[in-house]
Design a protein around this motif. Structure first.
Motif, PDB file in Angstrom:
ATOM      1  N   ALA A 131       0.747  -1.192  -0.004  1.00  0.00           N
ATOM      2  CA  ALA A 131      -0.033   0.064  -0.030  1.00  0.00           C
ATOM      3  C   ALA A 131       0.812   1.225   0.025  1.00  0.00           C
ATOM      4  CB  ALA A 131      -0.962   0.084   1.291  1.00  0.00           C
ATOM      5  N   GLU A 132       1.985   1.308   0.474  1.00  0.00           N
ATOM      6  CA  GLU A 132       3.028   2.383   0.752  1.00  0.00           C
ATOM      7  C   GLU A 132       4.201   2.207  -0.325  1.00  0.00           C
ATOM      8  OE1 GLU A 132       1.087   4.450   2.339  1.00  0.00           O
ATOM      9  OE2 GLU A 132       0.176   2.564   3.312  1.00  0.00           O
TER      10      GLU A 132
ATOM     11  N   SER B 280       5.028   2.569  -3.628  1.00  0.00           N
ATOM     12  CA  SER B 280       5.433   3.588  -4.433  1.00  0.00           C
ATOM     13  C   SER B 280       5.760   4.840  -3.784  1.00  0.00           C
ATOM     14  CB  SER B 280       4.224   4.025  -5.380  1.00  0.00           C
ATOM     15  OG  SER B 280       4.413   4.391  -6.525  1.00  0.00           O
ATOM     16  N   GLN B 281       5.231   5.580  -2.766  1.00  0.00           N
ATOM     17  CA  GLN B 281       5.584   6.563  -2.160  1.00  0.00           C
ATOM     18  C   GLN B 281       6.859   6.508  -1.407  1.00  0.00           C
ATOM     19  OE1 GLN B 281       2.647   5.196  -1.867  1.00  0.00           O
ATOM     20  NE2 GLN B 281       1.583   5.374  -0.186  1.00  0.00           N
TER      21      GLN B 281
ATOM     22  N   THR C  54       9.847   6.551  -3.574  1.00  0.00           N
ATOM     23  CA  THR C  54      10.060   7.898  -4.253  1.00  0.00           C
ATOM     24  C   THR C  54      10.675   8.827  -2.963  1.00  0.00           C
ATOM     25  OG1 THR C  54       8.035   7.835  -5.284  1.00  0.00           O
ATOM     26  CG2 THR C  54       8.506   9.780  -4.930  1.00  0.00           C
ATOM     27  N   THR C  55      10.280   8.686  -1.647  1.00  0.00           N
ATOM     28  CA  THR C  55      10.883   9.500  -0.432  1.00  0.00           C
ATOM     29  C   THR C  55      12.345   8.862  -0.304  1.00  0.00           C
ATOM     30  OG1 THR C  55       9.446   8.124   0.892  1.00  0.00           O
ATOM     31  CG2 THR C  55       8.710  10.329   0.500  1.00  0.00           C
TER      32      THR C  55
ATOM     33  N   ILE D 190      14.239   7.839  -2.453  1.00  0.00           N
ATOM     34  CA  ILE D 190      15.091   8.411  -3.657  1.00  0.00           C
ATOM     35  C   ILE D 190      15.434   9.782  -3.389  1.00  0.00           C
ATOM     36  CG2 ILE D 190      14.915   9.337  -5.936  1.00  0.00           C
ATOM     37  CD1 ILE D 190      15.745   6.483  -6.240  1.00  0.00           C
ATOM     38  N   MET D 191      14.524  10.587  -2.765  1.00  0.00           N
ATOM     39  CA  MET D 191      14.640  12.010  -2.499  1.00  0.00           C
ATOM     40  C   MET D 191      15.465  12.114  -1.271  1.00  0.00           C
ATOM     41  SD  MET D 191      13.245  13.426  -4.908  1.00  0.00           S
ATOM     42  CE  MET D 191      13.700  15.483  -4.261  1.00  0.00           C
TER      43      MET D 191
ATOM     44  N   ARG E 115       8.642   7.297 -14.448  1.00  0.00           N
ATOM     45  CA  ARG E 115       9.063   8.492 -13.667  1.00  0.00           C
ATOM     46  C   ARG E 115      10.546   8.517 -13.044  1.00  0.00           C
ATOM     47  NH1 ARG E 115       6.770  10.088  -8.780  1.00  0.00           N
ATOM     48  NH2 ARG E 115       6.606   7.895  -7.961  1.00  0.00           N
ATOM     49  N   PHE E 116      10.969   7.397 -12.725  1.00  0.00           N
ATOM     50  CA  PHE E 116      12.248   7.166 -11.953  1.00  0.00           C
ATOM     51  C   PHE E 116      13.287   7.393 -13.200  1.00  0.00           C
ATOM     52  CE2 PHE E 116      12.190   5.397  -7.646  1.00  0.00           C
ATOM     53  CZ  PHE E 116      10.885   5.615  -7.350  1.00  0.00           C
TER      54      PHE E 116
ATOM     55  N   SER F 277      -6.668   0.203   0.715  1.00  0.00           N
ATOM     56  CA  SER F 277      -5.460  -0.060   0.002  1.00  0.00           C
ATOM     57  C   SER F 277      -5.103  -1.686  -0.344  1.00  0.00           C
ATOM     58  CB  SER F 277      -4.155   0.254   0.599  1.00  0.00           C
ATOM     59  OG  SER F 277      -4.333   1.508   1.144  1.00  0.00           O
TER      60      SER F 277
ATOM     61  N   SER G   7      -0.801   5.350  -8.634  1.00  0.00           N
ATOM     62  CA  SER G   7      -1.627   4.478  -7.733  1.00  0.00           C
ATOM     63  C   SER G   7      -2.740   5.352  -6.888  1.00  0.00           C
ATOM     64  CB  SER G   7      -0.878   3.883  -6.743  1.00  0.00           C
ATOM     65  OG  SER G   7       0.034   4.595  -6.119  1.00  0.00           O
ATOM     66  N   GLY G   8      -2.169   6.567  -6.853  1.00  0.00           N
ATOM     67  CA  GLY G   8      -3.266   7.438  -6.147  1.00  0.00           C
ATOM     68  C   GLY G   8      -4.645   7.725  -6.738  1.00  0.00           C
ATOM     69  N   LEU G   9      -4.550   7.900  -8.022  1.00  0.00           N
ATOM     70  CA  LEU G   9      -5.673   7.826  -8.850  1.00  0.00           C
ATOM     71  C   LEU G   9      -6.631   6.863  -8.764  1.00  0.00           C
ATOM     72  CD1 LEU G   9      -7.222   9.525 -11.078  1.00  0.00           C
ATOM     73  CD2 LEU G   9      -5.933   8.475 -12.796  1.00  0.00           C
TER      74      LEU G   9
ATOM     75  N   PHE H 136      -6.719   4.636  -6.341  1.00  0.00           N
ATOM     76  CA  PHE H 136      -7.026   4.935  -4.887  1.00  0.00           C
ATOM     77  C   PHE H 136      -8.271   5.685  -4.641  1.00  0.00           C
ATOM     78  CE2 PHE H 136      -6.789   6.941  -0.764  1.00  0.00           C
ATOM     79  CZ  PHE H 136      -6.547   5.993   0.162  1.00  0.00           C
TER      80      PHE H 136
END
Lengths: 294, 420
Positions: free
Chosen positions: B65-66, B68-69, B72-73, B75-76, B93-94, B246, B377-379, B381
């Protein structure tokens, strides 16, 4: 001009907090304000979009209005329910009966269970087909509703379940200690004057604990606005539709599921403003009903 | 003398701190993240470490459920693992952000496999991305599960690849058992996994994601939602939606033996294979105006900031080789995206009560498409919450589709949504 040692020392004691606040609170708050004027997906550089995120948010067909309404309803009723429940349980713990320690343990136990575990238990309990709540209702010939998927019920179920969160348990402990500090002579004098339990509660108990009541009210409101995410996200994920989509949850979804950091930051700025206004309003009104001297 | 001893001890202590506990100084540590827990029986990480003792894999399990985000975080924050298994919606994106490296050179030098050995859909996705940034760890589809015992009891013939939605509806009616006005057994369970909404809508004709990569939903979705609403609320043969945050549900009516049919990802075979009390099997999703299902995968990628890229590739090469693929396929009941391994059928790990009809997965793979998995994935959701509300009668079925299109425009921009 040389600083006197006495004038520097208090600031040195405060310094760790000031550094911590600047780094971990002040910095992110300023960053969120700046990001709210950008479009940023976290992976590519942000682009400046001015007020566009705020304009989208406040436009007529925006879902923000639905989310704001849900947030305010949840805030008002969750604060009322958690305040009443924690005061009620604290009053029970102050009765002259044996075994208050055991009761205290049971009242506080849900607060120390991780919220994520509680939410999955609640999901199971409130399941329409296999849940124990509907099973009990079926024993008395009633067909239970789809508690967490009915848009008319979901928000109320979630609001009531707030009584099992850590914050309610903490409120109860604070009320409990405040109640123990109320001078017993006041009750004895009132009894001599013929006051009944209701009169004693409203004329002595409430005024005597009003500073603590006020403290719990302000922190409860802030908690409801900012940290309701931890309860709602695993329990209903904001659904069905947007029936339980509070702002803190919407900020998370926009920021970390849709990677709309700019819009999410704009929402966070508005939530910050609402929380600050609510707290300010409560402080203003408190002058009329909070008594700092017994 | 004492001073020198103290300095030596300090240096030794520092060295010990720099080398992770349990690893020798010449061990290379590769950090690896995935959303699937490692199977005890088919542990491909352990098999790799046994084969390459000088490389240790530090595995991080990130909840689906978490997923992708979280990546991303990470990576940042510069803390992302060396090897990331990225979803279809994330790999572009990556790659565009330069956070994963092209693998073309590594693959061209590899003796373990060649690119023409992959199923066509994977090759298509690789072409869409320009360079080769990732290799598919396996693939999965969405299929139908059914309780054979309940079908036998009701005298209904088992579903097959020729089933239409009409056959499904007739069967669901016969399989629904009502006692004292209360449904005791449902013809079909509610849709729990989010992707199923798109797969079923796809059979009603909507593209979901068109060949330009745009979100494309409309009349098919409206028709499907109206029909599913009728089955749920009027015919009462499909169970009403249950809370599913999720994709995680705390109750499963199919496992409980209270629903004769259910739709889910093919990976659920690895969960359902523990069923002991009834016989079950699998079939493709029934046909509507066309056959449709969603294809899923994840791509092994190498973090561009990784300092151990060669060792990371060594791990990926092992996973894509026959030994690694066999373990991965067996662990998750997911077929290999490599044609030469797919035909060996390693993924066909059967439980005591099912499944037997493995062809259902192979046949589905032939018509399944990357659909919604290319969308954020948020879309999904957001849209799925509204679909559930529509089935519960809280929002109109036409209105919910318009809302989904507007939501897609908000998130993807006007250019990301097909014009109606």
């Amino acid at each position: 001009m040389a600083f006197k040692r006495e004038s520097i020392v208090p600031y040195l004691y405060l310094l760790p907090w000031i550094i911590g606040f600047t780094l971990f609170m002040g910095g992110p708050i300023i960053a969120a304000i700046v990001i709210s004027f950008t479009k940023w997906d976290l992976l590519t550089p942000p682009t400046w979009v001015g007020l566009s995120n705020f304009i989208n948010m406040f436009s007529a067909g925006s879902e923000f209005w639905v989310i704001l309404k849900v947030t305010l309803i949840f805030m008002v009723f969750s604060v009322i329910i958690t305040m009443c429940w924690s005061l009620f349980t604290a009053l029970l713990l102050n009765q002259r009966v044996r075994g208050t320690g055991i009761f205290s343990f049971f009242y506080f136990a849900p607060a120390v269970v991780p919220l994520i575990s509680l939410t999955f238990v609640f999901q199971l309990m409130f399941n329409k087909e296999l849940g124990i709540v509907n099973y009990v209702l079926s024993l008395v010939g009633m067909e239970g509703p789809n508690w967490l998927m009915d848009s008319r019920l979901a928000l109320w179920v979630v609001t009531v379940l707030c009584i099992y969160t850590y914050f309610t348990g903490q409120m109860m402990l604070i009320f409990d200690s405040a109640l123990k500090e109320v001078p017993k002579e006041l009750y004895e004098a009132a009894e001599i004057d013929g006051a009944n339990a209701v009169n004693k509660f409203f004329k002595i108990t409430i005024p005597a604990i009003s500073p603590i009541f006020f403290f719990n009210l302000v922190t409860g409101t802030i908690n409801s606005l900012n940290t309701s995410f931890a309860l709602i996200y695993p329990l209903t994920a904001g659904g069905p539709g947007q029936a339980t989509q509070v702002m803190s949850l919407d900020i998370y979804v926009n920021a970390f599921k849709n990677f709309r950091m700019g819009y999410a930051s704009a929402e966070a700025v508005i939530l910050f403003a609402i929380t600050a206004m609510m707290s300010l309003l409560q402080f203003r009104l408190s002058k009329k009903w909070v008594h700092y001297e017994a | 003398m004492k001073k020198r001893l103290l300095v030596s001890l300090l240096v030794l202590g520092l060295v010990c701190m720099l080398v992770p506990a349990g690893y020798s100084a010449d061990t290379t540590v590769v950090k690896y993240a995935h959303w699937n827990a490692l199977s005890e029986e088919y542990n491909y990480v352990k098999a790799f470490e046994e084969k390459y003792p000088d490389i240790k894999i530090e595995f991080t399990l990130i909840p689906e459920a978490e997923y992708s985000q979280k990546l991303t975080t990470m990576i940042m924050a510069g803390t992302a693992p060396d090897v990331m298994c990225l979803w279809e919606c994330d790999i572009s994106r990556f790659a565009n952000g330069g956070f994963v490296i092209p693998l073309d050179d590594y693959v061209s030098q590899s003796e373990a496999f060649t690119l023409d050995d992959f199923i066509p859909a994977v090759q298509g996705l690789i072409e869409m991305q320009g360079n080769l940034y990732g290799l598919p760890w396996c693939f999965a589809t969405e299929i139908m599960y059914y309780n054979k015992d309940l079908f036998d009891k009701a005298g209904v013939s088992y579903p097959d690849e020729n089933w239409t939605w009409e056959d499904f509806e007739n069967a669901a009616q016969k399989l629904t058992v009502v006692e004292n006005g209360k449904v005791e057994q449902w013809g079909c369970d509610a849709l729990s996994f989010q992707g199923l909404w798109y797969s079923l809508i796809g059979t009603f004709g909507d593209d979901i994601v068109n060949d330009k990569g745009q979100f494309s939903m409309g009349e098919g979705a409206k028709e499907f939602l109206k029909w599913w609403y009728r089955l749920t609320n009027e015919e009462k043969v499909v169970a009403p939606p249950q809370i599913s945050t999720s994709g995680i549900i705390s109750t499963d009516l199919f496992v409980a033996g209270k629903a004769a049919m259910a739709f889910n990802g093919s990976w659920m075979a690895s969960v359902y294979r523990d069923i002991q009390n009834f016989k079950w099997d699998i079939a493709p999703i029934p046909k509507g105006v066309r056959q449709y299902s969603t294809l899923h995968t994840g791509f092994f990628t190498v973090n561009s900031a990784s300092k151990v890229q060669d060792a990371a590739w060594q791990f990926i090469e092992f996973c894509m080789g026959e030994e690694g693929q066999e373990l991965i396929n067996k662990a998750a009941n997911n077929p290999s995206a490599r044609l030469s391994i797919l035909e060996k059928g390693y993924y066909r790990v059967q439980g005591p009560m099912g499944p037997e009809n493995w062809d259902a997965i192979d046949k589905t793979a032939q018509f399944a498409q990357w659909g919604y998995v290319l969308l954020p994935s948020g879309l999904t959701f957001d849209i799925v919450k509204d679909f559930n509300a529509a089935i519960l009668g809280q929002i109109g079925t036409d209105e919910v589709v318009e809302k989904a299109i507007n939501r897609a425009k908000e998130i993807l921009g006007e250019e990301g949504v097909a014009s109606e």
